[in-house]
Scaffold this motif. Structure first.
Motif, PDB file in Angstrom:
ATOM      1  N   SER A 179      10.115 -14.276  30.899  1.00 32.75           N
ATOM      2  CA  SER A 179      10.601 -15.009  29.709  1.00 32.75           C
ATOM      3  C   SER A 179      12.061 -14.551  29.415  1.00 32.75           C
ATOM      4  N   ARG A 180      12.358 -13.329  29.695  1.00 33.29           N
ATOM      5  CA  ARG A 180      13.582 -12.757  29.545  1.00 33.29           C
ATOM      6  C   ARG A 180      14.676 -13.556  30.601  1.00 33.29           C
ATOM      7  N   THR A 181      14.145 -13.600  31.651  1.00 35.41           N
ATOM      8  CA  THR A 181      14.713 -14.421  32.852  1.00 35.41           C
ATOM      9  C   THR A 181      15.229 -15.644  32.398  1.00 35.41           C
ATOM     10  N   LEU A 182      14.372 -16.549  31.760  1.00 33.98           N
ATOM     11  CA  LEU A 182      14.757 -17.639  31.197  1.00 33.98           C
ATOM     12  C   LEU A 182      15.694 -17.585  30.081  1.00 33.98           C
ATOM     13  N   LEU A 183      15.663 -16.842  29.252  1.00 29.27           N
ATOM     14  CA  LEU A 183      16.650 -16.833  28.171  1.00 29.27           C
ATOM     15  C   LEU A 183      18.013 -16.358  28.873  1.00 29.27           C
ATOM     16  N   ARG A 184      18.019 -15.640  30.119  1.00 26.17           N
ATOM     17  CA  ARG A 184      19.157 -15.263  30.692  1.00 26.17           C
ATOM     18  C   ARG A 184      19.971 -16.523  31.445  1.00 26.17           C
ATOM     19  N   LEU A 185      19.105 -17.491  31.771  1.00 29.58           N
ATOM     20  CA  LEU A 185      19.572 -18.659  32.623  1.00 29.58           C
ATOM     21  C   LEU A 185      19.882 -19.549  31.335  1.00 29.58           C
ATOM     22  N   GLY A 186      19.292 -19.777  30.239  1.00 27.96           N
ATOM     23  CA  GLY A 186      19.281 -20.760  29.359  1.00 27.96           C
ATOM     24  C   GLY A 186      20.157 -20.568  27.874  1.00 27.96           C
ATOM     25  N   GLY A 187      20.406 -19.245  27.881  1.00 29.10           N
ATOM     26  CA  GLY A 187      20.886 -18.752  26.517  1.00 29.10           C
ATOM     27  C   GLY A 187      21.900 -19.378  26.126  1.00 29.10           C
ATOM     28  N   ASP A 188      23.037 -19.874  27.065  1.00 29.62           N
ATOM     29  CA  ASP A 188      24.270 -20.349  26.441  1.00 29.62           C
ATOM     30  C   ASP A 188      23.981 -21.881  26.587  1.00 29.62           C
ATOM     31  N   PHE A 189      22.976 -22.421  26.639  1.00 32.37           N
ATOM     32  CA  PHE A 189      22.563 -23.895  26.305  1.00 32.37           C
ATOM     33  C   PHE A 189      21.462 -24.066  25.392  1.00 32.37           C
ATOM     34  N   GLU A 190      21.123 -23.293  24.585  1.00 32.97           N
ATOM     35  CA  GLU A 190      19.935 -23.405  23.929  1.00 32.97           C
ATOM     36  C   GLU A 190      19.983 -24.849  23.107  1.00 32.97           C
ATOM     37  N   LYS A 191      21.291 -24.925  22.272  1.00 33.75           N
ATOM     38  CA  LYS A 191      21.534 -26.271  21.709  1.00 33.75           C
ATOM     39  C   LYS A 191      20.752 -27.582  22.242  1.00 33.75           C
ATOM     40  N   TYR A 192      20.926 -27.715  23.564  1.00 30.75           N
ATOM     41  CA  TYR A 192      20.360 -28.736  24.424  1.00 30.75           C
ATOM     42  C   TYR A 192      18.795 -28.531  24.457  1.00 30.75           C
ATOM     43  N   SER A 193      18.254 -27.291  24.127  1.00 25.20           N
ATOM     44  CA  SER A 193      16.801 -27.217  24.491  1.00 25.20           C
ATOM     45  C   SER A 193      15.825 -27.978  23.866  1.00 25.20           C
ATOM     46  N   GLY A 194      14.561 -28.054  24.309  1.00 29.11           N
ATOM     47  CA  GLY A 194      13.417 -28.849  23.585  1.00 29.11           C
ATOM     48  C   GLY A 194      12.340 -27.813  23.252  1.00 29.11           C
ATOM     49  N   PRO A 195      11.239 -28.262  22.668  1.00 28.59           N
ATOM     50  CA  PRO A 195       9.962 -27.332  22.501  1.00 28.59           C
ATOM     51  C   PRO A 195       9.741 -26.724  23.751  1.00 28.59           C
ATOM     52  N   GLY A 196       9.702 -26.994  25.006  1.00 30.84           N
ATOM     53  CA  GLY A 196       9.265 -26.445  26.120  1.00 30.84           C
ATOM     54  C   GLY A 196       9.922 -25.152  26.288  1.00 30.84           C
ATOM     55  N   TYR A 197      11.290 -25.116  26.274  1.00 28.71           N
ATOM     56  CA  TYR A 197      12.134 -24.111  26.375  1.00 28.71           C
ATOM     57  C   TYR A 197      11.884 -22.928  25.132  1.00 28.71           C
ATOM     58  N   ALA A 198      11.729 -23.358  23.936  1.00 26.16           N
ATOM     59  CA  ALA A 198      11.264 -22.582  22.826  1.00 26.16           C
ATOM     60  C   ALA A 198       9.880 -21.824  23.195  1.00 26.16           C
ATOM     61  N   SER A 199       8.869 -22.487  23.585  1.00 19.61           N
ATOM     62  CA  SER A 199       7.724 -21.851  23.785  1.00 19.61           C
ATOM     63  C   SER A 199       7.849 -20.867  25.013  1.00 19.61           C
ATOM     64  N   THR A 200       8.283 -21.243  26.106  1.00 17.88           N
ATOM     65  CA  THR A 200       8.621 -20.364  27.340  1.00 17.88           C
ATOM     66  C   THR A 200       9.150 -19.114  27.289  1.00 17.88           C
ATOM     67  N   SER A 201      10.264 -19.234  26.107  1.00 12.99           N
ATOM     68  CA  SER A 201      11.241 -18.064  25.815  1.00 12.99           C
ATOM     69  C   SER A 201      10.839 -17.221  24.890  1.00 12.99           C
ATOM     70  N   ARG A 202       9.573 -17.649  24.140  1.00 12.77           N
ATOM     71  CA  ARG A 202       9.454 -16.741  22.784  1.00 12.77           C
ATOM     72  C   ARG A 202       9.168 -15.600  23.262  1.00 12.77           C
ATOM     73  N   LEU A 203       8.480 -15.064  23.976  1.00 16.19           N
ATOM     74  CA  LEU A 203       8.162 -13.733  24.510  1.00 16.19           C
ATOM     75  C   LEU A 203       9.319 -13.008  24.875  1.00 16.19           C
ATOM     76  N   GLY A 204      10.385 -13.379  25.284  1.00 16.46           N
ATOM     77  CA  GLY A 204      11.430 -12.882  25.727  1.00 16.46           C
ATOM     78  C   GLY A 204      12.367 -12.445  24.351  1.00 16.46           C
ATOM     79  N   ARG A 205      11.914 -12.780  23.348  1.00 21.25           N
ATOM     80  CA  ARG A 205      12.487 -12.261  22.139  1.00 21.25           C
ATOM     81  C   ARG A 205      11.821 -11.142  21.171  1.00 21.25           C
ATOM     82  N   GLN A 206      10.892 -10.606  22.079  1.00 18.33           N
ATOM     83  CA  GLN A 206       9.978  -9.313  21.468  1.00 18.33           C
ATOM     84  C   GLN A 206      10.909  -8.441  20.966  1.00 18.33           C
ATOM     85  N   ASN A 207      10.331  -7.569  20.227  1.00 19.26           N
ATOM     86  CA  ASN A 207      10.963  -6.085  19.852  1.00 19.26           C
ATOM     87  C   ASN A 207      11.349  -5.332  21.219  1.00 19.26           C
TER      88      ASN A 207
END
Length: 255
Positions: A179-207
């Motif tokens: 999930s963190r890999t996805l955040l690294r790939l898409g972090g600069d473009f999150e304003k264009y993302s949809g629910p699929g990106y949000a659910s897939t990247s959720r775990l990458g935001r853990q503590n």
């Protein structure tokens, strides 16, 4: 039943609220007195303890894994203990050496929130609660733990510690890094993302502290899973580069 909980974070606080609601006597200790006062305001029947250990039928350890390790290595346990860490084997080894009546437990539940923001007494409803009794746990100790799991609304399932850590490494802990890999790939473009990106990247935001604990206590299993993932992604990339759609279909089908 009298249950004493050490740690008032997302999991510990949620357990306290649920067991109190179910009519059990609950006491809780946390070094952060602000957190425990918030919990008492939420449920005045929960007793806030100034000591890590308070007499009770069962002690629940709901601490970060590095803190749990320190506790198990230094404290004198006189009764049964039930932890809720996402790794079992390292703590079972300490319990065996110190003859602690530990039962490892891992609720397959949770959320991305830390501390009071993560309190949710319904968190465990319908979820599997993995457990494994240690060498010195008695049948009576196990009965108390199974009662707690039932009161939380979960389904208990036994797994040996080694098997548990292997499985969790594959289905949960490695997923953070993917999930963190996805955040690294898409972090600069999150304003264009949809629910699929949000659910897939959720775990990458853990503590982050929790993630470092996972790597410390279950690193071998996580590293092995990441190696397998690297090989799989390499094969996918190669098939795409070569335009071999039949190979790509073979690689991504079957699940």
């Amino acid at each position: 039943m009298k249950v004493h909980i050490i740690g008032a974070g997302s999991i510990g606080g949620s357990i306290a609220l649920r067991l109190s609601k179910r009519g059990h006597r609950v006491s809780i200790f946390d070094q952060n007195v602000v957190t425990t006062e918030m919990l008492r305001k939420k449920d005045p029947s929960i007793e806030v303890s100034s000591d890590a250990f308070t007499p009770g039928d069962l002690t629940v350890i709901a601490l970060p894994m590095n803190s749990e390790e320190e506790l198990l290595l230094s404290a004198d346990f006189t009764g049964p203990a039930f932890d809720v860490a996402s790794v079992m084997q390292p703590f079972q080894e300490i319990a065996r050496l110190r003859k602690i009546r530990l039962i490892s437990g891992h609720p397959m539940a949770g959320n991305v929130h830390k501390g009071p923001a993560g309190w949710d007494e319904s968190m465990f409803d319908g979820r599997v609660f993995l457990f494994s009794p240690g060498e010195f746990a008695t049948g009576e100790d196990l009965g108390l733990v199974l009662m707690v799991v039932s009161e939380l609304g979960s389904s208990p399932e036994y797994l040996p510690p080694e098997r548990h850590d292997y499985i969790v490494g594959r289905i949960s802990q490695t997923a953070y890094f993917l999930s963190r890999t996805l955040l690294r790939l898409g972090g600069d473009f999150e304003k264009y993302s949809g629910p699929g990106y949000a659910s897939t990247s959720r775990l990458g935001r853990q503590n982050m502290d929790m993630v470092l604990d996972m790597a410390r206590f279950n690193g071998r299993n996580i590293a092995s899973s990441l190696e397998e993932a690297e090989s799989y992604l390499h094969d996918i990339r190669t098939a795409i580069e070569e335009g071999d759609l039949s190979k790509l279909e073979e690689l991504i089908s079957g699940y």
